[in-house]
Design a protein around this motif. Structure first.
Motif, PDB file in Angstrom:
ATOM      1  N   THR A   1      -8.150   5.700  -0.088  1.00 16.59           N
ATOM      2  CA  THR A   1      -6.888   5.267  -0.685  1.00 16.59           C
ATOM      3  C   THR A   1      -5.662   5.688   0.107  1.00 16.59           C
ATOM      4  O   THR A   1      -4.733   4.900   0.295  1.00 16.59           O
ATOM      5  CB  THR A   1      -6.783   5.817  -2.123  1.00 16.59           C
ATOM      6  OG1 THR A   1      -7.924   5.381  -2.860  1.00 16.59           O
ATOM      7  CG2 THR A   1      -5.523   5.308  -2.798  1.00 16.59           C
TER       8      THR A   1
ATOM      9  N   TRP B   1       0.832  -1.213   0.000  1.00 14.64           N
ATOM     10  CA  TRP B   1       0.000   0.000   0.000  1.00 14.64           C
ATOM     11  C   TRP B   1       0.864   1.260   0.000  1.00 14.64           C
ATOM     12  O   TRP B   1       0.585   2.215  -0.729  1.00 14.64           O
ATOM     13  CB  TRP B   1      -0.920  -0.035   1.217  1.00 14.64           C
ATOM     14  CG  TRP B   1      -1.620   1.258   1.505  1.00 14.64           C
ATOM     15  CD1 TRP B   1      -2.478   1.940   0.682  1.00 14.64           C
ATOM     16  CD2 TRP B   1      -1.521   2.035   2.705  1.00 14.64           C
ATOM     17  NE1 TRP B   1      -2.926   3.082   1.299  1.00 14.64           N
ATOM     18  CE2 TRP B   1      -2.356   3.164   2.544  1.00 14.64           C
ATOM     19  CE3 TRP B   1      -0.828   1.867   3.898  1.00 14.64           C
ATOM     20  CZ2 TRP B   1      -2.497   4.127   3.536  1.00 14.64           C
ATOM     21  CZ3 TRP B   1      -0.975   2.823   4.889  1.00 14.64           C
ATOM     22  CH2 TRP B   1      -1.800   3.942   4.701  1.00 14.64           C
ATOM     23  N   GLN B   2       1.920   1.266   0.815  1.00 19.64           N
ATOM     24  CA  GLN B   2       2.793   2.440   0.875  1.00 19.64           C
ATOM     25  C   GLN B   2       3.513   2.674  -0.448  1.00 19.64           C
ATOM     26  O   GLN B   2       3.722   3.814  -0.861  1.00 19.64           O
ATOM     27  CB  GLN B   2       3.809   2.274   2.010  1.00 19.64           C
ATOM     28  CG  GLN B   2       3.194   2.374   3.398  1.00 19.64           C
ATOM     29  CD  GLN B   2       4.192   2.107   4.504  1.00 19.64           C
ATOM     30  OE1 GLN B   2       5.228   1.461   4.289  1.00 19.64           O
ATOM     31  NE2 GLN B   2       3.900   2.596   5.703  1.00 19.64           N
TER      32      GLN B   2
ATOM     33  N   PRO C   1      -4.990   0.607   3.769  1.00 22.80           N
ATOM     34  CA  PRO C   1      -4.757  -0.386   2.712  1.00 22.80           C
ATOM     35  C   PRO C   1      -5.950  -1.322   2.568  1.00 22.80           C
ATOM     36  O   PRO C   1      -6.711  -1.520   3.518  1.00 22.80           O
ATOM     37  CB  PRO C   1      -3.525  -1.148   3.217  1.00 22.80           C
ATOM     38  CG  PRO C   1      -3.624  -1.057   4.710  1.00 22.80           C
ATOM     39  CD  PRO C   1      -4.244   0.288   5.001  1.00 22.80           C
ATOM     40  N   ASP C   2      -6.111  -1.888   1.377  1.00 18.67           N
ATOM     41  CA  ASP C   2      -7.138  -2.900   1.133  1.00 18.67           C
ATOM     42  C   ASP C   2      -6.474  -4.268   1.294  1.00 18.67           C
ATOM     43  O   ASP C   2      -5.865  -4.791   0.365  1.00 18.67           O
ATOM     44  CB  ASP C   2      -7.703  -2.733  -0.281  1.00 18.67           C
ATOM     45  CG  ASP C   2      -8.847  -3.701  -0.568  1.00 18.67           C
ATOM     46  OD1 ASP C   2      -9.049  -4.634   0.235  1.00 18.67           O
ATOM     47  OD2 ASP C   2      -9.529  -3.522  -1.590  1.00 18.67           O
ATOM     48  N   SER C   3      -6.581  -4.821   2.483  1.00 13.09           N
ATOM     49  CA  SER C   3      -5.884  -6.078   2.780  1.00 13.09           C
ATOM     50  C   SER C   3      -6.358  -7.215   1.881  1.00 13.09           C
ATOM     51  O   SER C   3      -5.573  -8.084   1.494  1.00 13.09           O
ATOM     52  CB  SER C   3      -6.070  -6.459   4.249  1.00 13.09           C
ATOM     53  OG  SER C   3      -7.442  -6.603   4.560  1.00 13.09           O
TER      54      SER C   3
ATOM     55  N   PHE D   1      -3.398  -0.365  -4.028  1.00 11.39           N
ATOM     56  CA  PHE D   1      -3.732  -1.149  -2.837  1.00 11.39           C
ATOM     57  C   PHE D   1      -4.450  -0.355  -1.742  1.00 11.39           C
ATOM     58  O   PHE D   1      -4.624  -0.860  -0.639  1.00 11.39           O
ATOM     59  CB  PHE D   1      -2.462  -1.784  -2.264  1.00 11.39           C
ATOM     60  CG  PHE D   1      -1.794  -2.729  -3.216  1.00 11.39           C
ATOM     61  CD1 PHE D   1      -2.376  -3.948  -3.526  1.00 11.39           C
ATOM     62  CD2 PHE D   1      -0.598  -2.397  -3.832  1.00 11.39           C
ATOM     63  CE1 PHE D   1      -1.776  -4.820  -4.420  1.00 11.39           C
ATOM     64  CE2 PHE D   1       0.015  -3.257  -4.725  1.00 11.39           C
ATOM     65  CZ  PHE D   1      -0.578  -4.475  -5.022  1.00 11.39           C
ATOM     66  N   GLY D   2      -4.870   0.869  -2.051  1.00  7.94           N
ATOM     67  CA  GLY D   2      -5.623   1.639  -1.070  1.00  7.94           C
ATOM     68  C   GLY D   2      -7.068   1.179  -1.008  1.00  7.94           C
ATOM     69  O   GLY D   2      -7.646   0.749  -2.009  1.00  7.94           O
TER      70      GLY D   2
ATOM     71  N   PRO E   1      -0.070   3.143  -3.425  1.00  5.77           N
ATOM     72  CA  PRO E   1      -1.334   3.470  -2.749  1.00  5.77           C
ATOM     73  C   PRO E   1      -2.556   3.442  -3.664  1.00  5.77           C
ATOM     74  O   PRO E   1      -3.643   3.052  -3.233  1.00  5.77           O
ATOM     75  CB  PRO E   1      -1.085   4.878  -2.187  1.00  5.77           C
ATOM     76  CG  PRO E   1       0.067   5.419  -2.978  1.00  5.77           C
ATOM     77  CD  PRO E   1       0.910   4.245  -3.330  1.00  5.77           C
TER      78      PRO E   1
END
Length: 221
Positions: free
Chosen positions: A51, A38-39, A55-57, A45-46, A42
């Motif tokens: 966003t 995510w980092q 994060p969207d696990s 994977f936000g 972003p």
């Protein structure tokens, strides 16, 4: 590195995993990989609508686990409970990406899938189960959502589950390393198929008891 923007979702996760190992984290946890991905990416994977905050696990986990996940591909090795490390093959992929090599799906012409397959796949993507899964609302998934996703009712046998796996395998075989263009303009890639597989496996595990009862009931009829 001009290829990063064109990388597939699994390839971006690999790059995040490589970054963790460069920082001395090996093996690394699934949670650490979720945050790192995510980092680093972003927008990819936000969490939808948040966003920059969360994060969207699910998006990361669905690419790690399952029959077509990074571990099964041989790019990640499972070292323990939710612990992973890059494999030799995974490092080769990272090196190729970092040295400017072509991402998996770059430069391949879109392919066509049959009308029946297209109709089936579009039905899966538009299902409430996939929508809730993508939005991080797994706790709100019901068995009714699962039945609609699988295309079964209380009067049908669970063979539809095996059919779903077979159809996804057929589509993946047709795709190869390319994408498929559907009649409505949507493109379908292997990453999309990984999502559908992740939803299927999650529903199958969560509603295992329901499915057993359903099969037993049908078997008595």
């Amino acid at each position: 590195m001009n290829t990063v923007a064109e990388c597939t979702v699994p390839e971006k996760i690999l790059l995040a995993a490589s970054h963790l190992e460069e920082q001395g984290q090996s093996p690394f946890s699934a949670e650490a990989l979720i945050v790192a991905a995510w980092q680093k990416f972003p927008k990819t994977f936000g969490l939808k609508g948040y966003t920059d905050q969360h994060p969207d696990s699910n998006k990361v986990l669905s690419c790690i686990m399952g029959e077509r996940g990074l571990a099964r591909r041989g790019w990640l090795s499972k070292m323990g409970q939710k612990l992973y490390a890059l494999t030799k093959e995974g490092r080769h992929v990272v090196h190729r990406l970092q040295s400017g090599g072509e991402p998996t799906q770059t430069g391949t012409a879109p392919v066509r899938i049959s009308r029946d397959l297209e109709k089936y796949v579009l039905g899966l993507f538009s299902s409430s189960a996939v929508q809730k899964f993508e939005e991080g609302l797994k706790d709100e998934l019901t068995f009714a959502d699962a039945c609609r996703f699988w295309g079964i009712t209380e009067n049908l046998h669970g063979e539809a589950l095996d059919r779903l796996r077979a159809i996804l395998a057929d589509v993946e075989r047709v795709l190869g390393g390319s994408t498929a263009e559907l009649s409505n303009g949507r493109s379908v890639s292997r990453d999309d198929l990984y999502l559908l597989t992740a939803v299927h496996e999650y529903l199958e595990e969560r509603f295992a008891r329901h499915l057993t009862l359903l099969r037993n009931r049908v078997g008595r009829n």
